[in-house]
Design an enzyme around this catalytic site. Structure first.
Site, PDB file in Angstrom:
ATOM      1  N   CYS A 383      -3.185   4.781  -0.611  1.00 33.97           N
ATOM      2  CA  CYS A 383      -2.801   5.530   0.578  1.00 33.97           C
ATOM      3  C   CYS A 383      -2.939   7.035   0.335  1.00 33.97           C
ATOM      4  O   CYS A 383      -4.056   7.524   0.268  1.00 33.97           O
ATOM      5  CB  CYS A 383      -1.421   5.110   1.063  1.00 33.97           C
ATOM      6  SG  CYS A 383      -1.247   5.326   2.837  1.00 33.97           S
ATOM      7  N   HIS A 509      -1.875  -0.512   1.803  1.00 34.73           N
ATOM      8  CA  HIS A 509      -0.944  -0.731   0.696  1.00 34.73           C
ATOM      9  C   HIS A 509      -1.140  -2.134   0.120  1.00 34.73           C
ATOM     10  O   HIS A 509      -0.444  -3.076   0.527  1.00 34.73           O
ATOM     11  CB  HIS A 509       0.500  -0.567   1.179  1.00 34.73           C
ATOM     12  CG  HIS A 509       0.866   0.839   1.470  1.00 34.73           C
ATOM     13  ND1 HIS A 509       1.448   1.673   0.552  1.00 34.73           N
ATOM     14  CD2 HIS A 509       0.696   1.583   2.585  1.00 34.73           C
ATOM     15  CE1 HIS A 509       1.632   2.855   1.080  1.00 34.73           C
ATOM     16  NE2 HIS A 509       1.185   2.828   2.327  1.00 34.73           N
ATOM     17  N   GLU A 511      -0.236  -3.336  -2.559  1.00 33.58           N
ATOM     18  CA  GLU A 511       0.937  -3.792  -3.311  1.00 33.58           C
ATOM     19  C   GLU A 511       1.879  -4.647  -2.461  1.00 33.58           C
ATOM     20  O   GLU A 511       2.684  -5.402  -2.990  1.00 33.58           O
ATOM     21  CB  GLU A 511       1.688  -2.595  -3.926  1.00 33.58           C
ATOM     22  CG  GLU A 511       2.486  -1.720  -2.960  1.00 33.58           C
ATOM     23  CD  GLU A 511       1.669  -0.647  -2.256  1.00 33.58           C
ATOM     24  OE1 GLU A 511       0.422  -0.763  -2.218  1.00 33.58           O
ATOM     25  OE2 GLU A 511       2.267   0.306  -1.719  1.00 33.58           O
TER      26      GLU A 511
HETATM   27  N1  GLN Z   1       1.029  11.014   4.060  1.00 36.38           N
HETATM   28  C1  GLN Z   1      -0.129  10.199   4.242  1.00 36.38           C
HETATM   29  C2  GLN Z   1      -0.298   9.767   5.700  1.00 36.38           C
HETATM   30  O1  GLN Z   1       0.623   9.835   6.459  1.00 36.38           O
HETATM   31  C3  GLN Z   1      -0.111   8.995   3.322  1.00 36.38           C
HETATM   32  C4  GLN Z   1       1.007   8.035   3.603  1.00 36.38           C
HETATM   33  C5  GLN Z   1       1.221   7.036   2.496  1.00 36.38           C
HETATM   34  O2  GLN Z   1       0.840   7.260   1.347  1.00 36.38           O
HETATM   35  N2  GLN Z   1       1.899   5.958   2.799  1.00 36.38           N
HETATM   36  O3  GLN Z   1      -1.350   9.365   6.090  1.00 36.38           O
END
Ligand code: GLN
Length: 544
Positions: A383, A509, A511
């Protein structure tokens, strides 16, 4: 068979591992052929944990249907191997929100709206709604908090009524307590458990089974004393001794006969012997690994491991698949600078840059990406970690010197990470994040495609920003591989680079979907590639 409800409460102190006990019991019942789900009731007033600081609450676990939930749901999924949904997590905030909305809509026909019966009815209806799906033989209801807490009272009352509503024979009450060992006295103490049981009796919810957390085994005499003072049979005093790994807990509970007592009391129709061979093989692989490696987890909440719990568990699953123990170096992104990066990241076989929000630690994360890319150390960006990899690539490889995400620099000349136009409209209507499950089509010939072994996958999301489609071609021209794309909205989900042992960034994600019996493919491949560094350390040191 009517759906049975197992209510699990906790006493004496928080952090006794109620979630793990629920997940372990669920696993044991599932291993006997029953269909099981677990629901968490959280007594806080936030509507969901999405608005809480990870230091406060740990990780926010996201379900397929896009619910932001308690991290215990992650344990449930990892243990049971099934998916949960919005329905599996209930909070006081959500309950009140819905009751107040109903009241505004006139649903209570001029009545005074009260905790009993309106709030308790709403809680009960959330619990029975899961049962009414007809999908489950067993619903394990984990009541968050500690018995005696003011905010937990409506939940305990709702559970007391539930036992009456669905019939005592269809419900069971398990209470998890602590039996502390006093070193100076050289003995285990039962008084806190007695008090906790007394407190829950006062509210009217008698425990049928006591699970006692202890540092040392409970002798027969102690079990008898607890049974006698807490009105349960001696066989219903189950000891839960500290385990090396949470994954051992189901096996320990099996030895203690927790599932057997539950089956007898609820008169469950299931197989005599639980099928746990895969689980046992996994636990063996975790406890007796043949190899070891070290992965650096770079994030800004590393002091609080719960903030990255699904990542840590995914690495355990992937390690077991590779017969290896993954040692994690928790590295604070804030502290990494171009001057000290060599020292900070020395000796790592793989580097994982974690998800996150906000600008703190971004410089350290980008510096770590440069280190992993140029030293050819396996790199996994998740992410925000993927977004940092794109920024780094744009700056260092494409020459877009001030490239950035608009999350950190609204005026950057190269907004390689940005909010997409269609999302911008959503921001205005309050739905600010891309949440939950989305499909991703994998590009032929990529590492990711090989790791997953299929063309279309789906993974869970929780973010606002995306790789900017207007700069995508420029990045691709410089060699950034768009290894996975969401077909509906044409959004880049995975990036890779060539001529590197393993360099993968994912917008989703991964995970959140790793399970004991089904480890996440990218984690498995990342650990495998990192193990190669153990065998060929010179590759890691080579500078491009
Ligand atoms: N801050 C980034 C976004 O909002 C990544 C978010 C995250 O890592 N879950 O896109």
């Amino acid at each position: 068979m009517a759906t049975k409800y197992i209510i699990v409460t906790g006493g004496v102190t928080s952090s006794l591992g109620k979630g793990i006990i629920c997940a372990s019991l669920g696993k044991l019942l599932e291993a006997r052929g029953l269909s099981v789900t677990i629901q968490k009731l959280d007594p806080y007033i936030n509507v969901d944990p999405g608005t809480m600081n990870p230091y406060e609450h740990g990780e926010v676990f996201v379900t397929d249907d896009g619910a932001e939930t308690d991290l215990d749901l992650g344990h449930y999924e990892r243990f049971l191997g099934v998916n949960t949904s919005q329905k599996n997590n209930v909070t006081t905030g959500r309950i009140y929100y819905d009751v107040i909305n109903k009241e505004r809509e006139g649903a209570y026909l001029g009545k005074t709206v009260q905790v009993v019966p309106h709030i308790t009815d709403e809680i009960k209806s959330r619990v029975t709604a899961l049962g009414e799906t007809g999908e489950y033989d067993i619903i394990i209801v984990e009541v968050g908090g500690t018995v005696g807490d003011i905010e937990g009272l409506p939940y305990i009352e709702a559970m007391r009524q539930l036992r009456f509503d669905v019939g005592k024979k269809n419900t069971l009450s398990i209470h998890l307590t602590l039996v502390p060992y006093l070193k100076a006295a050289g003995e285990l103490k039962t008084k806190p458990t007695q008090h906790s049981v007394k407190t829950i009796y006062e509210i009217g919810l008698q425990p049928d089974i006591l699970v006692c957390r202890a540092e040392v085994p409970l002798e027969a005499g102690i079990r008898k004393k607890i049974a006698q003072f807490c009105n349960v049979d001696v066989e219903d005093v189950i000891a839960s001794i500290d385990a090396e790994s949470i994954y051992e807990v189901p096996l320990l509970m099996l030895d203690e006969g927790l599932d057997r007592r539950v089956i007898e009391k609820l008169d469950l129709d299931c197989t005599d012997v639980p099928e746990l061979s895969k689980w046992e093989a996994f636990v063996k692989a975790v406890k007796y690994p043949k190899k070891q490696l070290r992965i650096g987890l770079i994030g800004k909440y590393v002091e609080h491991h719960d903030a990255y719990i699904s990542i840590a568990e995914s690495l355990i699953h992937a390690g077991a698949m590779n017969d290896a123990k993954v040692n994690i170096s928790w590295i604070q992104s804030d502290e990494i600078t171009p001057e000290n990066v060599d020292k900070k990241l020395d000796g790592l076989h793989g580097i994982l840059v974690a998800p996150g929000f906000g600008s703190r630690g971004i410089r350290g994360k980008i510096t770590s990406v440069t280190y992993a890319r140029t030293r050819r150390i396996p790199f996994f960006g998740i992410c925000l970690g993927m977004q940092c990899a794109v920024i780094e690539f744009a700056r260092e490889v494409c020459g877009m010197k001030k490239a950035n995400s608009t999350e950190f620099d609204a005026d950057t000349p190269y907004p390689v990470i940005d909010v997409m136009e269609d999302q911008r409209e959503r921001l205005e209507t309050g739905g600010t994040m891309r949440l939950g499950r989305f499909d991703c089509r994998l590009t032929k010939g990529t590492r990711s495609r090989k790791a997953y072994g299929k063309e279309t996958i789906s993974e869970r999301h929780r973010h606002r920003y995306e790789l900017n489609n207007t700069l995508r071609d420029k990045l691709a021209e410089c060699g950034l591989i768009m290894a996975g794309v969401n077909p509906e909205r044409d959004l880049v989900e995975i990036i890779e680079i060539q001529d590197h042992p393993w360099f993968v960034g994912v917008q989703f994600h991964p995970e959140l979907k790793s399970k004991v019996t089904e480890p996440q493919p990218l984690f498995v491949d990342f650990v495998k590639a990192s193990l190669d560094q153990v065998r060929h350390p010179e590759t890691a040191k080579k500078i491009l």
